[in-house]
Motif scaffolding. Structure first.
Motif, short mmCIF file in Angstrom:
data_model
loop_
_atom_site.label_atom_id
_atom_site.label_comp_id
_atom_site.label_asym_id
_atom_site.label_seq_id
_atom_site.Cartn_x
_atom_site.Cartn_y
_atom_site.Cartn_z
N ILE A 161 0.83 -1.16 -0.01
CA ILE A 161 -0.03 -0.21 -0.08
C ILE A 161 1.01 1.28 -0.06
O ILE A 161 0.38 2.48 -0.51
CB ILE A 161 -1.07 0.13 1.27
CG1 ILE A 161 -1.92 1.00 0.92
CG2 ILE A 161 -0.18 0.17 2.55
CD1 ILE A 161 -3.02 1.02 -0.07
N ASN A 162 2.13 1.18 0.49
CA ASN A 162 2.80 2.22 0.57
C ASN A 162 4.08 2.34 -0.61
O ASN A 162 5.09 2.95 -0.33
CB ASN A 162 3.91 2.47 1.86
CG ASN A 162 4.36 1.05 2.35
OD1 ASN A 162 4.31 -0.01 1.52
ND2 ASN A 162 5.37 1.41 3.03
N ALA A 163 3.77 1.60 -1.56
CA ALA A 163 4.84 1.33 -2.68
C ALA A 163 4.92 2.66 -3.51
O ALA A 163 3.97 3.57 -3.62
CB ALA A 163 4.14 0.61 -3.72
N GLU A 164 6.23 3.07 -3.64
CA GLU A 164 6.63 4.29 -4.21
C GLU A 164 6.34 4.26 -5.80
O GLU A 164 6.41 3.16 -6.44
CB GLU A 164 8.05 4.64 -4.10
CG GLU A 164 8.25 4.99 -2.60
CD GLU A 164 9.57 5.41 -2.66
OE1 GLU A 164 10.76 5.37 -3.35
OE2 GLU A 164 10.37 5.52 -1.33
N PRO A 165 5.63 5.29 -6.29
CA PRO A 165 5.52 5.28 -7.95
C PRO A 165 7.00 4.75 -8.48
O PRO A 165 8.05 5.34 -8.25
CB PRO A 165 5.09 6.72 -7.92
CG PRO A 165 4.67 7.23 -6.76
CD PRO A 165 5.54 6.34 -5.68
N GLY A 166 6.64 4.64 -9.75
CA GLY A 166 8.04 4.18 -10.55
C GLY A 166 7.83 2.66 -11.12
O GLY A 166 7.05 2.05 -11.21
N GLY A 167 9.04 2.30 -11.76
CA GLY A 167 9.41 1.14 -12.23
C GLY A 167 9.68 -0.04 -11.28
O GLY A 167 10.67 0.37 -10.32
N LYS A 168 9.26 -1.08 -11.24
CA LYS A 168 9.75 -2.23 -10.56
C LYS A 168 10.03 -3.56 -11.56
O LYS A 168 9.26 -3.64 -12.41
CB LYS A 168 8.82 -2.80 -9.59
CG LYS A 168 8.29 -1.71 -8.61
CD LYS A 168 9.31 -0.94 -7.81
CE LYS A 168 8.81 0.24 -6.87
NZ LYS A 168 9.84 0.84 -5.91
N PHE A 169 10.92 -4.05 -11.23
CA PHE A 169 11.51 -5.28 -12.24
C PHE A 169 11.83 -6.46 -11.72
O PHE A 169 12.46 -6.66 -10.47
CB PHE A 169 12.71 -4.71 -13.13
CG PHE A 169 12.40 -3.21 -13.57
CD1 PHE A 169 11.11 -2.95 -14.68
CD2 PHE A 169 12.98 -2.08 -13.14
CE1 PHE A 169 11.02 -1.81 -15.12
CE2 PHE A 169 12.64 -0.95 -13.47
CZ PHE A 169 11.78 -0.64 -14.39
N ALA A 170 11.63 -7.73 -12.08
CA ALA A 170 11.94 -8.96 -11.58
C ALA A 170 12.07 -9.94 -12.76
O ALA A 170 11.33 -9.77 -13.72
CB ALA A 170 11.20 -9.32 -10.43
#
Length: 302
Positions: free
Chosen positions: A116-125
């Motif tokens: 719920i507190n994830a920062e905006p932007g890209g995440k990769f895995a």
């Protein structure tokens, strides 16, 4: 643990190359990459298709790892630790291990729980499928595990930074005798989300007339990484100075990047002999004219 390099699956031609590599591992996965968007607090569910292409049973284990871009050719490196754009810890599979019978295909569910507190932007895995060596007490020595990964590129909604720039635009040479002419554009992503620029090169002659428009395609560029785009002007016969204009359009606002580069095409093996021939003719003409002028003067003086 030895680090491994995987190809960044973004183009159809790259996907075909990956499929070939997957077959050599004894199993295949599809699709090779996922691009998803989410809001903080969302749960994203998706499916990976895994196929045993051999005539023997295969046991596989599932796991997720973060990755970073390596170089500008589209390769990525898997990490055994969290990255600045970590996504692996948010991913869960519905199974930890699975055994596929010969030629069997299975659908493996996975889900991404976005904090719920994830920062905006890209995440990769990368979704990793790894073979589990059979337990056989009669066999001694180490058995190598085989892995295939599918990349997941996520964008978390919010005020993310989109910023890319052209760091290099050039041809393979500055002076040509004949075409073709190869173009290279390198784009660097200095934002916080991955972008997928649509690149093009327009070529004009010395009079400003357009002689060609070449698409260099679209490729994903990860944050803090560069990506190379290549294109070819296949025209062989050209002459003079030409100006190439590179254009890249990216992002949610269709931001436009431009750069220019000039090159020259001179078929010197043809031009130099022709110029020498013309020069000799001019010299011969000048000498002949001089002799004719003297002869006329003599006649007039009688």
């Amino acid at each position: 643990m030895q680090k491994k390099i995987y190809i960044f699956f973004v183009l159809i031609i790259a996907i075909a190359r990956v499929s070939y590599a997957q077959e050599s591992a004894g199993f295949s996965i599809s699709p090779p990459s996922f691009e998803v968007s989410a809001n903080p607090g969302d749960t994203i569910k998706n499916v990976v298709k895994v196929t045993n292409i051999t005539t023997n049973p295969i046991a596989l284990e599932t796991l997720a790892k973060d990755f970073v871009a390596v170089g500008n050719e589209g390769a990525v490196e898997l990490l055994d630790h969290n990255s600045s754009f970590s996504l692996a810890s948010w991913i869960n599979f519905n199974v930890e291990t699975i055994t596929l019978q010969p030629k069997q295909t299975a659908l493996i569910d996975y889900q991404i729980k976005v904090p719920i507190n994830a920062e905006p932007g890209g995440k990769f895995a990368s979704l990793i499928f790894r073979t589990v060596p059979p337990k056989n007490t009669e066999v001694t020595g180490a058995t190598l595990a085989q892995e295939i990964g599918a990349l997941v590129l996520m964008r978390v909604a919010g005020d993310a930074k989109e910023y890319a720039k052209i760091t290099e635009f050039k041809t393979d040479k500055s002076v040509y005798e004949y075409g073709p002419v190869e173009f290279t554009i390198i784009i660097k992503n200095e934002g916080s989300v991955h972008v997928r620029p649509k690149t093009n090169v327009t070529v004009t002659n010395i009079l400003g007339k357009r002689v060609a428009s070449i698409s260099l395609g679209e490729k994903n560029v990860l944050p803090s990484a560069e990506r190379k785009f290549n294109g070819l002007l296949s025209k062989k016969y050209m002459f003079g100075k030409y100006t190439a204009t590179a254009t890249a359009v990216y992002g949610t606002k269709n931001t436009i990047l431009t750069d220019t580069y000039s090159f020259i095409v001179i078929p010197y093996k043809v031009v130099i002999p022709v110029m020498v021939g013309i020069l000799l003719l001019l010299i011969a003409f000048a000498r002949g004219r001089k002799r004719l002028s003297k002869a006329i003067s003599v006649i007039l003086r009688g």
